[in-house]
Design an enzyme around this catalytic site. Structure first.
Site, PDB file in Angstrom:
ATOM      1  CG  HIS A 163      -2.166  -0.831   0.987  1.00  0.00           C
ATOM      2  ND1 HIS A 163      -3.377  -0.570   1.576  1.00  0.00           N
ATOM      3  CD2 HIS A 163      -2.371  -1.941   0.228  1.00  0.00           C
ATOM      4  CE1 HIS A 163      -4.271  -1.463   1.187  1.00  0.00           C
ATOM      5  NE2 HIS A 163      -3.679  -2.315   0.382  1.00  0.00           N
ATOM      6  CD1 TRP A 173      -7.356 -14.250  -3.435  1.00  0.00           C
ATOM      7  CD2 TRP A 173      -6.556 -13.622  -1.435  1.00  0.00           C
ATOM      8  NE1 TRP A 173      -7.653 -12.916  -3.264  1.00  0.00           N
ATOM      9  CE2 TRP A 173      -7.171 -12.503  -2.047  1.00  0.00           C
ATOM     10  CE3 TRP A 173      -5.994 -13.462  -0.179  1.00  0.00           C
ATOM     11  CZ2 TRP A 173      -7.226 -11.251  -1.438  1.00  0.00           C
ATOM     12  CZ3 TRP A 173      -6.044 -12.222   0.432  1.00  0.00           C
ATOM     13  CH2 TRP A 173      -6.657 -11.125  -0.196  1.00  0.00           C
TER      14      TRP A 173
END
Length: 342
Positions: A83, A217
């Site tokens: 980020h 995931w």
């Protein structure tokens, strides 16, 4: 590629041996975090044949609290560095890794935990390197600890006290292919590089409280590998709605306790509705090119529909009803970690 336009400083301050020592100190944080939030050792067995999708899932044992804890801290550190880096713009020549994040922005929720986890180690070396360099080095240490490659470290990033460029530049996982490609193009990457970088979702998981999504995931969420890509194509993914107070109703793609986001699915499938919005009239299921999974069990003979560019679109009112707390059976409410790697 160093995602910063800021001047190089203090090049050569650290020897290769010193860089390795700092990475070792960062890696030592992982078992300490694991001991607090998970178990004492890993109980997972990972696949031994990476080339055979039909034996892939059988060679994975169910992940335990220890694997979740390792995945949480690894994913949290990777998300912190990512980020910071993703505010870069090659068009405006600003942003990038500067050791600064707007932690009050909802897209960064939960990351202050990993900033604080790293801070005592950083303070020990703060006279030698910037916070931005340290966060970048921490991400490389995590990749190695997860069994990934050793990536050469480049230093010289300069910290910023304020980072107004962050606003609006971070990824929106509810959007599709166009958004993903536009974001990575702004960062200076090709489409192929963008797909490769999305594989970072192999590490860690989503938490409702941090992003409005829930699940990991892949099952081995503390290991570096290409499971993300194999699952994207091999699993029968079902579109589901998930609701939370802070994020409202969002859609994710699920198979058992695993998930994919619109941004992930759009790498392989055309999930857009007629108006180009992946949240309006998208297919109910995708995947299963290798026969597919049923929940968390691989089904070598089983169906699964591959929509691809010939996707069948469904009307919005045909979507499943919103389910609040939909992952209750997979979420340990007593777990206090806050990792989220989307």
């Amino acid at each position: 590629m160093m995602l910063t336009s800021l001047a190089i400083w203090d090049v050569g301050a650290l020897s290769d041996a010193e860089v390795e020592m700092i990475k070792d100190d960062i890696k030592d944080l992982i078992p300490r975090y694991q001991s607090r939030y998970g178990g004492s050792s890993s109980s997972s067995t990972y696949r031994t044949d990476p080339n055979d999708p039909y034996t892939y899932i059988e060679q994975l044992q169910p992940t335990g609290a220890d694997v979740r804890a390792r995945g949480d801290v690894m994913g949290g550190i990777l998300r912190l560095a990512t980020h910071d880096a993703m505010s870069y713009s090659k068009y405006e020549n600003n942003g990038g890794m500067d050791g600064c994040l707007q932690f009050d922005d909802i897209v960064n929720r939960g990351l202050e935990k990993y900033r604080d986890l790293l801070q005592p180690v950083y303070e020990h070396y703060s006279s030698l390197m910037s916070r931005a360099d340290f966060w970048a080095l921490a991400s490389l240490a995590v990749i190695e600890a997860a069994g990934g490659p050793r990536i050469p470290f480049q230093w010289g990033r300069v910290d910023a006290a304020h980072c107004p460029e962050d606003g609006g530049r971070l990824p929106d996982p509810t959007k599709g292919h166009g958004h993903v490609m536009k974001l990575f193009t702004r960062l200076g990457f090709t489409a192929e590089e963008a797909v490769a970088l999305m594989g970072a979702h192999t590490i860690g998981r989503c938490r409702v409280r941090n992003s409005g999504f829930e699940g990991s995931w892949v099952r081995a969420e503390d290991r570096f590998g290409n499971w993300y890509y194999r699952d994207l194509l091999a699993v029968n993914w079902e579109r589901r709605a998930i609701s939370s107070a802070d994020f409202g109703t969002q859609f994710q793609w699920v198979a058992g306790s695993r998930l994919m986001l619109n941004a992930d699915m759009s790498l392989a499938y055309d999930i857009n509705g007629p108006d180009g919005d992946p949240n309006h009239g998208i297919p109910m299921s995708c995947g299963g090119q290798y026969g597919g999974y049923s929940g968390d069990t691989y089904n070598q003979a089983g169906g699964g529909q591959y929509y691809g560019n010939s996707a069948t679109y469904y009307k919005a009112d045909a979507m499943p009803h919103t389910t609040k707390g939909y992952y209750a059976s997979d979420t340990d409410e007593s777990d206090t970690d806050e990792s989220d790697t989307d």
